[in-house]
Design an enzyme around this catalytic site. Structure first.
Site, PDB file in Angstrom:
ATOM      1  N   LYS A  13       0.826  -1.216   0.000  1.00  0.00           N
ATOM      2  CA  LYS A  13       0.000   0.000   0.000  1.00  0.00           C
ATOM      3  C   LYS A  13       0.858   1.263   0.000  1.00  0.00           C
ATOM      4  CE  LYS A  13      -1.973  -1.126   3.912  1.00  0.00           C
ATOM      5  NZ  LYS A  13      -1.237  -2.371   4.240  1.00  0.00           N
ATOM      6  N   ARG A 127      11.636  -5.082   5.325  1.00  0.00           N
ATOM      7  CA  ARG A 127      11.256  -3.683   5.038  1.00  0.00           C
ATOM      8  C   ARG A 127      12.098  -2.684   5.817  1.00  0.00           C
ATOM      9  NH1 ARG A 127       5.114  -1.722   5.440  1.00  0.00           N
ATOM     10  NH2 ARG A 127       5.179  -2.565   7.556  1.00  0.00           N
ATOM     11  N   ARG A 161      10.834  -0.605  11.496  1.00  0.00           N
ATOM     12  CA  ARG A 161       9.774  -0.448  12.496  1.00  0.00           C
ATOM     13  C   ARG A 161       9.844  -1.507  13.577  1.00  0.00           C
ATOM     14  NH1 ARG A 161       4.529   0.142   8.820  1.00  0.00           N
ATOM     15  NH2 ARG A 161       3.679  -0.989  10.593  1.00  0.00           N
ATOM     16  N   ARG A 172      -0.685  -9.146  13.309  1.00  0.00           N
ATOM     17  CA  ARG A 172      -1.321  -8.107  12.480  1.00  0.00           C
ATOM     18  C   ARG A 172      -2.120  -8.730  11.343  1.00  0.00           C
ATOM     19  NH1 ARG A 172       4.078  -5.123  11.575  1.00  0.00           N
ATOM     20  NH2 ARG A 172       3.090  -4.046   9.851  1.00  0.00           N
TER      21      ARG A 172
HETATM   22  P1  ADP Z   1       1.005  -1.821   7.791  1.00  0.00           P
HETATM   23  O1  ADP Z   1       2.300  -1.491   7.149  1.00  0.00           O
HETATM   24  O2  ADP Z   1       0.993  -3.072   8.566  1.00  0.00           O
HETATM   25  O3  ADP Z   1      -0.160  -1.741   6.890  1.00  0.00           O
HETATM   26  P2  ADP Z   1       0.468   0.667   9.304  1.00  0.00           P
HETATM   27  O4  ADP Z   1       1.651   1.532   9.281  1.00  0.00           O
HETATM   28  O5  ADP Z   1      -0.678   1.015   8.438  1.00  0.00           O
HETATM   29  O6  ADP Z   1       0.926  -0.826   9.022  1.00  0.00           O
HETATM   30  O7  ADP Z   1      -0.066   0.524  10.786  1.00  0.00           O
HETATM   31  C1  ADP Z   1       0.789   0.215  11.882  1.00  0.00           C
HETATM   32  C2  ADP Z   1      -0.036   0.085  13.157  1.00  0.00           C
HETATM   33  O8  ADP Z   1      -0.669   1.350  13.442  1.00  0.00           O
HETATM   34  C3  ADP Z   1      -1.186  -0.914  13.102  1.00  0.00           C
HETATM   35  O9  ADP Z   1      -0.767  -2.247  13.424  1.00  0.00           O
HETATM   36  C4  ADP Z   1      -2.147  -0.340  14.147  1.00  0.00           C
HETATM   37  O10 ADP Z   1      -1.710  -0.634  15.459  1.00  0.00           O
HETATM   38  C5  ADP Z   1      -1.986   1.163  13.944  1.00  0.00           C
HETATM   39  N1  ADP Z   1      -2.942   1.718  12.951  1.00  0.00           N
HETATM   40  C6  ADP Z   1      -2.632   2.297  11.751  1.00  0.00           C
HETATM   41  N2  ADP Z   1      -3.737   2.682  11.092  1.00  0.00           N
HETATM   42  C7  ADP Z   1      -4.787   2.329  11.894  1.00  0.00           C
HETATM   43  C8  ADP Z   1      -6.200   2.425  11.752  1.00  0.00           C
HETATM   44  N3  ADP Z   1      -6.775   2.962  10.657  1.00  0.00           N
HETATM   45  N4  ADP Z   1      -6.963   1.956  12.773  1.00  0.00           N
HETATM   46  C9  ADP Z   1      -6.414   1.406  13.881  1.00  0.00           C
HETATM   47  N5  ADP Z   1      -5.096   1.270  14.066  1.00  0.00           N
HETATM   48  C10 ADP Z   1      -4.274   1.727  13.080  1.00  0.00           C
HETATM   49  P1  ADP Z   2       2.219  -1.817   3.215  1.00  0.00           P
HETATM   50  O1  ADP Z   2       2.222  -0.323   3.193  1.00  0.00           O
HETATM   51  O2  ADP Z   2       1.024  -2.422   2.539  1.00  0.00           O
HETATM   52  O3  ADP Z   2       2.428  -2.396   4.599  1.00  0.00           O
HETATM   53  P2  ADP Z   2       4.812  -1.565   1.807  1.00  0.00           P
HETATM   54  O4  ADP Z   2       4.482  -0.763   0.615  1.00  0.00           O
HETATM   55  O5  ADP Z   2       5.556  -0.910   2.909  1.00  0.00           O
HETATM   56  O6  ADP Z   2       3.480  -2.296   2.368  1.00  0.00           O
HETATM   57  O7  ADP Z   2       5.615  -2.861   1.311  1.00  0.00           O
HETATM   58  C1  ADP Z   2       6.087  -3.840   2.243  1.00  0.00           C
HETATM   59  C2  ADP Z   2       7.491  -4.296   1.827  1.00  0.00           C
HETATM   60  O8  ADP Z   2       7.415  -5.036   0.596  1.00  0.00           O
HETATM   61  C3  ADP Z   2       8.457  -3.144   1.546  1.00  0.00           C
HETATM   62  O9  ADP Z   2       9.716  -3.557   1.999  1.00  0.00           O
HETATM   63  C4  ADP Z   2       8.407  -2.973   0.034  1.00  0.00           C
HETATM   64  O10 ADP Z   2       9.662  -2.512  -0.462  1.00  0.00           O
HETATM   65  C5  ADP Z   2       8.113  -4.391  -0.451  1.00  0.00           C
HETATM   66  N1  ADP Z   2       7.210  -4.445  -1.619  1.00  0.00           N
HETATM   67  C6  ADP Z   2       6.170  -3.616  -1.910  1.00  0.00           C
HETATM   68  N2  ADP Z   2       5.537  -4.011  -3.042  1.00  0.00           N
HETATM   69  C7  ADP Z   2       6.184  -5.122  -3.476  1.00  0.00           C
HETATM   70  C8  ADP Z   2       5.994  -6.005  -4.595  1.00  0.00           C
HETATM   71  N3  ADP Z   2       4.999  -5.815  -5.473  1.00  0.00           N
HETATM   72  N4  ADP Z   2       6.858  -7.042  -4.707  1.00  0.00           N
HETATM   73  C9  ADP Z   2       7.856  -7.243  -3.806  1.00  0.00           C
HETATM   74  N5  ADP Z   2       8.077  -6.449  -2.730  1.00  0.00           N
HETATM   75  C10 ADP Z   2       7.254  -5.404  -2.562  1.00  0.00           C
END
Ligand code: ADP
Ligand code: ADP
Ligand code: ZN
Length: 219
Positions: A13, A127, A161, A172
């Site tokens: 994302k 990551r 992180r 998660r």
């Molecule tokens: P990911 O990379 O796993 O998608 P995020 O950076 O979006 O992670 O979120 C990290 C953490 O922040 C989540 O595990 C949760 O604890 C909190 N968090 C983020 N966005 C939300 C949301 N919309 N609602 C509740 N908790 C959230």
């Molecule tokens: P999210 O925001 O959904 O948690 P990220 O965009 O941070 O995910 O991506 C998670 C990890 O996977 C990062 O280290 C990123 O560089 C890698 N990544 C993202 N998209 C791809 C893909 N299509 N194929 C392989 N690795 C990916």
């Protein structure tokens, strides 16, 4: 144009949201990034959120809706928003519908990014992100072009992180399946859902998203 990137941790994302910012002039709104900024700033919200995030649980809907609402009142979101990691519960989704309607706006598309759990664990484990601009990298799948230097901003400091470890990632993923996955049918019923294969290469995922957005633009 306002869109949601919906998907489990590691689906890509954040990576795609940054690309959409550049290609479409949209603003990424990552509630995870906003919470991490609150932790770094030592605010009360940050202090409360940290323990919850370290466990991989969700921060309360009230807190999240509050920070998103404030963010949507800033002028830089006028061209549209890519919601990344929000909404994560049906209550947040309903609140978002109301927040947008109250601002004379609406949601245009929801893109579900699907990926296998085992691949997600591998992505999260490798990551790291640029401390300055927030761009995500991966030790294997998306390294920086020049070792130790951000492609985007030239920054040389990177962060991993605290919650990106295998144990918390598995928690998660469960939280996603239990609390966030119901949004797939919520948005399908609203006629807004498109699905893309998040297992494809980063460029191929970007192309699939572009196809969806072109369809939306044509109506
Ligand atoms: P990911 O990379 O796993 O998608 P995020 O950076 O979006 O992670 O979120 C990290 C953490 O922040 C989540 O595990 C949760 O604890 C909190 N968090 C983020 N966005 C939300 C949301 N919309 N609602 C509740 N908790 C959230
Ligand atoms: P999210 O925001 O959904 O948690 P990220 O965009 O941070 O995910 O991506 C998670 C990890 O996977 C990062 O280290 C990123 O560089 C890698 N990544 C993202 N998209 C791809 C893909 N299509 N194929 C392989 N690795 C990916
Ligand atoms: Zn950078």
């Amino acid at each position: 144009m306002n869109l949601i990137l919906l998907g489990p941790p590691g689906a890509g994302k954040g990576t795609q949201a940054k690309i959409l910012e550049e290609q479409y002039g949209l603003k990424q709104l990552s509630t995870g990034d906003m919470l991490r900024a609150a932790i770094a700033a030592g605010t009360e919200t940050g202090l409360k959120a940290k323990a919850i995030m370290d466990k991989g649980d969700l921060v309360s809907d009230d807190v999240i809706v509050g920070i998103v609402s404030e963010r949507l009142d800033k002028p830089d979101v006028a061209k549209g928003v890519v919601f990344d990691g929000f909404p994560r519960t049906p209550a947040q989704a309903e609140a978002l519908d109301k927040m947008l309607a109250g601002r004379g706006s609406k949601l245009d598309a929801v893109i579900e990014m699907r990926a296998d759990d085992e691949a997600l664990v591998g992505r999260i484990a490798g990551r790291f992100t640029c401390k300055t601009c927030g761009k995500s990298y991966h030790d294997k799948f998306q390294p920086t072009k020049k070792p130790g230097v951000c492609d985007n901003c030239g920054g040389t400091e990177f962060v991993r992180r605290a919650d990106d470890n295998e144990k918390t990632v598995r928690d998660r993923l469960q939280v996603y399946n239990r609390q966030t996955a119901p949004l797939v049918s919520y948005y399908a019923k609203a006629g807004k859902l498109s699905v893309v294969d998040g297992m494809a290469e980063i460029g191929a995922v970007t192309a699939s998203i572009a196809k969806v957005l072109n369809g939306v633009a044509k109506g």
